[in-house]
Motif scaffolding. Structure first.
Motif, PDB file in Angstrom:
ATOM      1  N   VAL A 283       0.836  -1.203   0.000  1.00  0.00           N
ATOM      2  CA  VAL A 283       0.000   0.000   0.000  1.00  0.00           C
ATOM      3  C   VAL A 283       0.870   1.251   0.000  1.00  0.00           C
ATOM      4  CG1 VAL A 283      -1.679   1.335   1.331  1.00  0.00           C
ATOM      5  CG2 VAL A 283      -1.945  -1.140   1.112  1.00  0.00           C
ATOM      6  N   ILE A 284       1.886   1.261   0.845  1.00  0.00           N
ATOM      7  CA  ILE A 284       2.782   2.420   0.921  1.00  0.00           C
ATOM      8  C   ILE A 284       3.467   2.654  -0.424  1.00  0.00           C
ATOM      9  CG2 ILE A 284       4.888   3.313   1.980  1.00  0.00           C
ATOM     10  CD1 ILE A 284       4.055   1.754   4.532  1.00  0.00           C
ATOM     11  N   ARG A 285       3.934   1.574  -1.026  1.00  0.00           N
ATOM     12  CA  ARG A 285       4.624   1.693  -2.317  1.00  0.00           C
ATOM     13  C   ARG A 285       3.668   2.224  -3.398  1.00  0.00           C
ATOM     14  NH1 ARG A 285       9.349  -0.335  -3.628  1.00  0.00           N
ATOM     15  NH2 ARG A 285       9.327  -1.670  -1.778  1.00  0.00           N
ATOM     16  N   PHE A 286       2.431   1.704  -3.418  1.00  0.00           N
ATOM     17  CA  PHE A 286       1.455   2.153  -4.411  1.00  0.00           C
ATOM     18  C   PHE A 286       1.135   3.630  -4.235  1.00  0.00           C
ATOM     19  CE2 PHE A 286      -2.984   3.138  -5.427  1.00  0.00           C
ATOM     20  CZ  PHE A 286      -3.005   2.843  -6.778  1.00  0.00           C
ATOM     21  N   ILE A 287       0.883   4.053  -2.999  1.00  0.00           N
ATOM     22  CA  ILE A 287       0.526   5.445  -2.747  1.00  0.00           C
ATOM     23  C   ILE A 287       1.666   6.371  -3.146  1.00  0.00           C
ATOM     24  CG2 ILE A 287       0.002   7.124  -0.939  1.00  0.00           C
ATOM     25  CD1 ILE A 287      -1.511   4.866   0.520  1.00  0.00           C
ATOM     26  N   GLY A 288       2.877   6.030  -2.743  1.00  0.00           N
ATOM     27  CA  GLY A 288       4.014   6.875  -3.101  1.00  0.00           C
ATOM     28  C   GLY A 288       4.191   6.992  -4.601  1.00  0.00           C
ATOM     29  N   SER A 289       4.051   5.872  -5.298  1.00  0.00           N
ATOM     30  CA  SER A 289       4.204   5.874  -6.754  1.00  0.00           C
ATOM     31  C   SER A 289       3.093   6.670  -7.428  1.00  0.00           C
ATOM     32  CB  SER A 289       4.216   4.435  -7.263  1.00  0.00           C
ATOM     33  OG  SER A 289       4.289   4.401  -8.675  1.00  0.00           O
ATOM     34  N   LEU A 290       1.854   6.465  -6.983  1.00  0.00           N
ATOM     35  CA  LEU A 290       0.720   7.166  -7.594  1.00  0.00           C
ATOM     36  C   LEU A 290       0.824   8.670  -7.396  1.00  0.00           C
ATOM     37  CD1 LEU A 290      -2.073   6.994  -9.005  1.00  0.00           C
ATOM     38  CD2 LEU A 290      -3.093   6.888  -6.712  1.00  0.00           C
ATOM     39  N   LEU A 291       1.113   9.101  -6.180  1.00  0.00           N
ATOM     40  CA  LEU A 291       1.200  10.534  -5.915  1.00  0.00           C
ATOM     41  C   LEU A 291       2.368  11.167  -6.661  1.00  0.00           C
ATOM     42  CD1 LEU A 291       0.363  10.732  -2.093  1.00  0.00           C
ATOM     43  CD2 LEU A 291      -1.145  11.154  -4.038  1.00  0.00           C
ATOM     44  N   SER A 292       3.472  10.457  -6.750  1.00  0.00           N
ATOM     45  CA  SER A 292       4.631  10.984  -7.478  1.00  0.00           C
ATOM     46  C   SER A 292       4.342  11.138  -8.966  1.00  0.00           C
ATOM     47  CB  SER A 292       5.844  10.064  -7.286  1.00  0.00           C
ATOM     48  OG  SER A 292       6.266  10.045  -5.950  1.00  0.00           O
ATOM     49  N   SER A 293       3.767  10.099  -9.566  1.00  0.00           N
ATOM     50  CA  SER A 293       3.496  10.160 -11.000  1.00  0.00           C
ATOM     51  C   SER A 293       2.420  11.193 -11.320  1.00  0.00           C
ATOM     52  CB  SER A 293       3.084   8.784 -11.523  1.00  0.00           C
ATOM     53  OG  SER A 293       1.912   8.317 -10.880  1.00  0.00           O
ATOM     54  N   THR A 294       1.423  11.301 -10.466  1.00  0.00           N
ATOM     55  CA  THR A 294       0.378  12.318 -10.671  1.00  0.00           C
ATOM     56  C   THR A 294       0.983  13.712 -10.603  1.00  0.00           C
ATOM     57  OG1 THR A 294      -1.277  10.865  -9.671  1.00  0.00           O
ATOM     58  CG2 THR A 294      -1.824  13.200  -9.820  1.00  0.00           C
ATOM     59  N   ARG A 295       1.846  13.916  -9.643  1.00  0.00           N
ATOM     60  CA  ARG A 295       2.483  15.230  -9.450  1.00  0.00           C
ATOM     61  C   ARG A 295       3.295  15.644 -10.672  1.00  0.00           C
ATOM     62  NH1 ARG A 295       4.301  19.534  -9.414  1.00  0.00           N
ATOM     63  NH2 ARG A 295       5.255  20.718  -7.684  1.00  0.00           N
ATOM     64  N   GLN A 296       3.908  14.703 -11.331  1.00  0.00           N
ATOM     65  CA  GLN A 296       4.816  15.005 -12.439  1.00  0.00           C
ATOM     66  C   GLN A 296       4.094  15.256 -13.760  1.00  0.00           C
ATOM     67  OE1 GLN A 296       7.465  11.641 -12.377  1.00  0.00           O
ATOM     68  NE2 GLN A 296       8.200  12.111 -10.301  1.00  0.00           N
ATOM     69  N   ARG A 297       2.825  14.915 -13.842  1.00  0.00           N
ATOM     70  CA  ARG A 297       2.093  15.099 -15.096  1.00  0.00           C
ATOM     71  C   ARG A 297       1.567  16.534 -15.212  1.00  0.00           C
ATOM     72  NH1 ARG A 297      -0.053   9.907 -13.703  1.00  0.00           N
ATOM     73  NH2 ARG A 297       1.029   8.340 -14.948  1.00  0.00           N
ATOM     74  N   PRO A 298       1.399  17.004 -16.444  1.00  0.00           N
ATOM     75  CA  PRO A 298       0.746  18.303 -16.629  1.00  0.00           C
ATOM     76  C   PRO A 298      -0.726  18.213 -16.247  1.00  0.00           C
ATOM     77  CG  PRO A 298       1.097  17.235 -18.745  1.00  0.00           C
ATOM     78  CD  PRO A 298       1.813  16.397 -17.730  1.00  0.00           C
ATOM     79  N   ALA A 299      -1.257  19.283 -15.693  1.00  0.00           N
ATOM     80  CA  ALA A 299      -2.674  19.314 -15.323  1.00  0.00           C
ATOM     81  C   ALA A 299      -3.527  19.627 -16.546  1.00  0.00           C
ATOM     82  CB  ALA A 299      -2.906  20.370 -14.243  1.00  0.00           C
ATOM     83  N   HIS A 300      -4.699  18.996 -16.614  1.00  0.00           N
ATOM     84  CA  HIS A 300      -5.650  19.244 -17.695  1.00  0.00           C
ATOM     85  C   HIS A 300      -6.870  19.957 -17.122  1.00  0.00           C
ATOM     86  CE1 HIS A 300      -3.333  16.751 -20.428  1.00  0.00           C
ATOM     87  NE2 HIS A 300      -3.283  15.815 -19.489  1.00  0.00           N
ATOM     88  N   PHE A 301      -7.336  20.957 -17.855  1.00  0.00           N
ATOM     89  CA  PHE A 301      -8.413  21.793 -17.346  1.00  0.00           C
ATOM     90  C   PHE A 301      -9.600  21.861 -18.311  1.00  0.00           C
ATOM     91  CE2 PHE A 301      -4.416  23.562 -15.599  1.00  0.00           C
ATOM     92  CZ  PHE A 301      -4.656  23.306 -14.263  1.00  0.00           C
ATOM     93  N   GLY A 302      -9.852  20.779 -19.017  1.00  0.00           N
ATOM     94  CA  GLY A 302     -10.921  20.802 -20.011  1.00  0.00           C
ATOM     95  C   GLY A 302     -12.126  19.948 -19.680  1.00  0.00           C
ATOM     96  N   CYS A 303     -12.206  19.445 -18.443  1.00  0.00           N
ATOM     97  CA  CYS A 303     -13.337  18.559 -18.127  1.00  0.00           C
ATOM     98  C   CYS A 303     -14.567  19.335 -17.664  1.00  0.00           C
ATOM     99  CB  CYS A 303     -12.933  17.554 -17.063  1.00  0.00           C
ATOM    100  SG  CYS A 303     -12.675  18.272 -15.426  1.00  0.00           S
ATOM    101  N   PHE A 304     -14.349  20.507 -17.042  1.00  0.00           N
ATOM    102  CA  PHE A 304     -15.430  21.397 -16.582  1.00  0.00           C
ATOM    103  C   PHE A 304     -16.421  20.722 -15.632  1.00  0.00           C
ATOM    104  CE2 PHE A 304     -14.398  22.905 -20.989  1.00  0.00           C
ATOM    105  CZ  PHE A 304     -13.597  23.959 -20.588  1.00  0.00           C
ATOM    106  N   GLY A 305     -15.949  19.697 -14.930  1.00  0.00           N
ATOM    107  CA  GLY A 305     -16.811  19.060 -13.940  1.00  0.00           C
ATOM    108  C   GLY A 305     -17.989  18.303 -14.514  1.00  0.00           C
TER     109      GLY A 305
END
Length: 286
Positions: free
Chosen positions: A106-128
């Motif tokens: 679990v710790i490994r998954f969370i660290g990997s997921l948060l790291s990879s998410t952080r490194q990606r560009p944010a997308h702002f076209g979904c408009f909720g």
């Protein structure tokens, strides 16, 4: 991912003050929920954090110093017998080794997921529009609040816009008619590949990941992640197709250019806040 357990020492007066401040802040966050529970009332926005994320107000109130912190004199306090704590003479600390061994994957998954998410560009076209896709061409809805535009005009918003939801835990609530309209196909398996920091639900989920890391995370980070999730949830529902003015929420009209601009403005702010928190959590795991 290797957790460090470098020791920082907190005197009794210092950690007791931190614990009290945490409890007071947590109590302020949960007061409405606790008062509603006593009367059987519900709230369409605030209750989400206590139903979707199964973390009771009493647990949110529990302060942890985090990994690598020795609490002087804590062996005589109830916390010394909490799960994942160990005594050091008259002192106490989180048993990082025991927690890490039990929860390594679990710790490994969370660290990997948060790291990879952080490194990606944010997308702002979904408009909720994920919330709109959850009621698309369907008469029965998850919330009791009425649709602000009615069913037909709500469906027309989806028909007239591009739907591009990257978050599986939002996508899985799409109606059958809305599923093929999504430009992406998020799944539990490809979540680490699609998660991106502009997604409101990815920002809210930092709270979920912090919960799973339990006593490794300092209380301040836990409450900051709760506060972020609470604030994001408000925009999530203000931009939804539901009419929540009875509860004091003015709509963010994402069916209009002005509403879309307002949504993106606030979405950018949440992206910055969520990335700060991702960095803090990942930093705890290095």
């Amino acid at each position: 991912m290797q957790l460090t357990d470098q020791t920082r020492v907190l005197g009794a007066a210092e950690w007791l003050a931190l614990e009290q401040a945490h409890e007071e802040r947590a109590d302020a966050f949960t007061r409405g929920r606790r008062e509603r529970a006593a009367t059987g009332q519900t709230h369409p926005v605030d209750d989400f954090l206590f139903t979707y994320y199964p973390f009771r107000p009493g647990l949110l109130r529990r302060w942890h110093p985090g990994a690598g912190v020795l609490l002087q004199g804590a062996a005589d306090y109830p916390r010394a017998s909490w799960k994942w704590y160990r005594r050091n003479g008259s002192d106490s600390r989180v048993d990082v080794a025991a927690f890490s061994e039990k929860n390594e994957r679990v710790i490994r998954f969370i660290g990997s997921l948060l790291s990879s998410t952080r490194q990606r560009p944010a997308h702002f076209g979904c408009f909720g529009l994920h919330e709109w896709a959850m009621v698309y061409r369907q008469g029965e809805h998850r919330h009791v609040a009425p649709l602000r535009l009615g069913q037909g005009d709500t469906d027309a918003v989806i028909d007239g816009n591009r739907v591009a939801c990257s978050h599986f835990d939002a996508f899985r609530f799409f109606t059958p008619a809305a599923i093929p309209l999504n430009q992406l196909e998020p799944s539990r398996e490809n979540q680490p590949l699609l998660e991106q920091p502009g997604c409101l639900h990815a920002g809210m989920d930092i709270y979920k990941w912090v919960i799973k890391l339990g006593p490794l995370v300092p209380g301040e980070v836990l409450l900051d992640s709760f506060e972020l999730a609470r604030d994001i949830r408000q925009l999530d529902m203000e931009a939804s197709p539901y009419d929540l003015r009875e509860w004091g929420y003015e709509p963010v009209t994402v069916e209009t250019p002005a509403g879309k601009a307002e949504y993106v403005r606030r979405q950018r702010g949440f992206t910055e806040r969520s990335n700060v928190l991702r960095d803090r959590v990942v930093g705890l795991l290095l």
